[in-house]
Scaffold this active site. Structure first.
Site, mmCIF file in Angstrom:
data_model
loop_
_atom_site.group_PDB
_atom_site.id
_atom_site.type_symbol
_atom_site.label_atom_id
_atom_site.label_comp_id
_atom_site.label_asym_id
_atom_site.label_seq_id
_atom_site.Cartn_x
_atom_site.Cartn_y
_atom_site.Cartn_z
ATOM 1 N N CYS A 43 0.818 -1.213 0.000
ATOM 2 C CA CYS A 43 0.000 0.000 0.000
ATOM 3 C C CYS A 43 0.849 1.258 0.000
ATOM 4 C CB CYS A 43 -0.941 -0.007 1.202
ATOM 5 S SG CYS A 43 -1.979 1.470 1.307
ATOM 6 N N LYS A 52 -2.414 6.966 -5.692
ATOM 7 C CA LYS A 52 -3.210 8.177 -5.461
ATOM 8 C C LYS A 52 -2.394 9.422 -5.767
ATOM 9 C CE LYS A 52 -5.999 5.103 -4.150
ATOM 10 N NZ LYS A 52 -5.693 3.776 -4.741
ATOM 11 N N VAL A 185 -10.864 -2.355 -9.985
ATOM 12 C CA VAL A 185 -10.420 -1.123 -9.342
ATOM 13 C C VAL A 185 -9.039 -0.691 -9.830
ATOM 14 C CG1 VAL A 185 -9.853 -0.036 -7.143
ATOM 15 C CG2 VAL A 185 -11.829 -1.556 -7.303
ATOM 16 N N GLY A 187 -7.332 -1.588 -12.495
ATOM 17 C CA GLY A 187 -7.311 -1.314 -13.929
ATOM 18 C C GLY A 187 -7.857 0.054 -14.278
ATOM 19 N N VAL A 188 -9.014 0.420 -13.712
ATOM 20 C CA VAL A 188 -9.624 1.704 -14.078
ATOM 21 C C VAL A 188 -8.869 2.881 -13.471
ATOM 22 C CG1 VAL A 188 -11.903 0.691 -14.468
ATOM 23 C CG2 VAL A 188 -11.342 1.591 -12.199
ATOM 24 N N GLY A 273 -6.286 -8.891 -10.556
ATOM 25 C CA GLY A 273 -6.440 -9.291 -9.164
ATOM 26 C C GLY A 273 -5.107 -9.600 -8.502
ATOM 27 N N ALA A 322 -6.744 -2.026 2.181
ATOM 28 C CA ALA A 322 -5.867 -1.587 3.265
ATOM 29 C C ALA A 322 -6.648 -1.317 4.545
ATOM 30 C CB ALA A 322 -5.105 -0.331 2.840
ATOM 31 N N HIS A 323 -7.822 -0.679 4.424
ATOM 32 C CA HIS A 323 -8.567 -0.341 5.637
ATOM 33 C C HIS A 323 -9.176 -1.572 6.291
ATOM 34 C CE1 HIS A 323 -10.921 0.548 1.980
ATOM 35 N NE2 HIS A 323 -11.984 0.105 2.608
ATOM 36 N N HIS A 446 -24.496 23.583 3.630
ATOM 37 C CA HIS A 446 -24.822 23.944 2.242
ATOM 38 C C HIS A 446 -23.879 25.034 1.773
ATOM 39 C CE1 HIS A 446 -27.262 24.763 -1.325
ATOM 40 N NE2 HIS A 446 -27.155 26.053 -1.027
#
EC number: 1.8.1.4
Length: 468
Positions: A43, A52, A185, A187-188, A273, A322-323, A446
């Site tokens: 990770c 990320k 996940v 791949g995209v 995978g 990871a989480h 808001h």
């Protein structure tokens, strides 16, 4: 004895380092064993964090190209420094691994770098890169060795032209083209990174939908977003082989009609995978049982069949997240201490860090239909959100699934801006058994992206949206 511990954790990924820290907080003498020279596991080093980093960098570049002008920002000609693009990712990783070193010292956790191998149920031999050895004695062990990328028949990963997610994070130069096998996940997300910076990307996915483990509507909406990035999507296609040609790779596959096709690109990224990684652990010496898929078998307390040895994260059943591993790390440490922690696997959120982001928790519509569970759906588009219009992030929607009898929240599915953060509210709501009516009565700031949740609940309960 110098090498005698109460708890030894094998693997320093999110599950491992969290387990070690929690065990130390509970008063145990703890050691952690890591095969590689840096802490953090997949990770931190070659997975979540660097991916990320590249996703954020590529999104900034993409916005500068296609959105800045609408905001009144004129940049003139822009260009990508691919070397710096990759270097920044490395800097982020280095900061995180340095933080883990600090946490180990702060919590007085002894770190051993090397391959851990059981000699019996209470002893672990650690062989360092220089071949020196240390034997650790411990009352308890927690196995947290994670996973490695897997592949499919006919596709041999050579880490040169036929690569995994690991290699894709540190390519020597920006590729002109890339074929990605797998529309899940990983791949995209990586398709998004490279398509945004100008790489011609093709995804070949065996099923007829992207992110096939998530709610089907999310996958359909994501297809639309990825096509806007000019990503070529070949769904319902079966890859048969991939060959390294030297400076390119050729992928052969059967299309939706079963006709043979082939495509050539600079790289073929295999994202089909991951598999549990227990290589070198010598589990047999400790008497630890594994399943046919190679994962370690555990009970509801995360104990293996050897009572003093626990296993967490990707090496056991469940989503490879990871989480999820972090929660199991705390669970295992507290169970060893005699506490009675709680872990609800049905409430582990799934997240995809494309843009728009995708996030979900609870049951999908497909699951509820298969189980003959009655439900009402409330769906609110971000196109109708004032906050989303302000940021030009109007793609996507929030969909909530609610029991019509008592208003129980059965599932929440989001594709839209900051979905990864917005989903946290829904995880808490389902965990605390809040009803749709209680979610409606809560006050939402808001304008925010989270307001779309409130409107979705209003729609699910037949009241109708009231916000923009």
């Amino acid at each position: 004895m110098e090498n005698q511990y109460d708890v030894v954790v094998i693997g320093s990924g999110p599950g491992g380092y969290v387990a070690a820290i929690r065990a130390s907080q509970l008063g145990y003498r703890v050691a952690i064993v890591e095969k590689y020279s840096t802490l953090g596991g997949t990770c931190t080093n070659v997975g979540c964090i660097p991916a990320k980093s590249l996703l954020d960098s590529s999104e900034h570049y993409h916005q500068a190209e296609v959105q800045f002008k609408a905001h009144g920002i004129n940049t003139g000609g822009i260009s990508l420094d691919f070397g710096q693009f990759i270097r920044r990712k490395g800097e982020v990783v280095a900061q995180n691994t340095a933080g883990l070193v600090y946490l180990m010292k702060k919590n007085k956790i002894q770190v051993y770098h090397g391959v851990g191998s059981f000699t019996d149920a209470t002893h672990l031999k650690v062989t360092a890169a220089d071949k020196t050895e240390a034997v650790l004695t411990s009352r308890y062990f927690i196995i947290a060795t994670g996973s490695k990328p897997s592949t499919i028949p006919g596709v041999a990963i050579d880490k040169k032209r036929i690569i995994t997610s690991t290699e894709s994070l540190s390519l020597p130069e920006k590729p002109a083209s890339m074929v990605i096998i797998g529309g899940g996940v990983i791949g995209v997300e990586l398709a998004s990174v490279y398509a945004r910076i100008g790489t011609s990307v093709t995804i070949i996915e065996y099923t007829d939908n992207l992110i096939p483990t998530m709610d089907r509507e999310l996958g359909k909406a994501l297809q639309k977003s990825l096509r806007q990035l000019k990503i070529n999507l070949l769904l319902g296609s079966k890859v048969q082989s991939a060959v390294n040609n030297g400076d390119t790779a050729t992928v052969k596959f059967l299309d939706q009609q079963g006709a043979p096709q082939e495509i050539k690109a600079d790289y073929c990224l295999v994202a089909v995978g991951r598999r549990a990684y227990t290589d070198g652990l010598n589990l047999q010496a400790a008497g630890i049982q594994t399943a046919k898929n190679g994962k370690i078998t555990v009970n509801e307390k995360l104990q293996t069949n050897v009572p003093n040895i626990y296993a967490i994260g990707d090496v056991i059943d469940g989503p490879m997240l990871a989480h999820k591993a972090e929660e199991e790390g705390v669970f295992a440490a507290e169970t060893i201490h005699g506490l009675h922690p709680h872990l609800n696997y049905a409430l582990v959120p799934g997240v995809v860090y494309t843009w728009p982001e995708v996030a979900a928790v609870g049951a999908t519509e497909e699951q509820l239909k298969a189980q003959n569970v009655e439900y009402k759906a409330g769906k609110f588009p971000y196109m109708a959100s004032a906050r989303a219009r302000a940021s030009m992030d109007t793609d996507g929607f929030v969909k909530v699934l609610v029991s019509p009898k008592y208003g129980e929240i059965l599932g929440v599915h989001i594709i839209g801006p900051r979905a990864a953060d917005v989903i946290a509210q829904s995880v808490l709501a389902i965990e605390q058994e809040m009803t749709a009516e209680e979610m409606i009565r809560s006050c939402y700031a808001h304008p925010t992206y989270a307001e779309a949740l409130k409107d979705a609940y209003l729609i699910a309960t037949g009241q109708g949206a009231i916000n923009i």
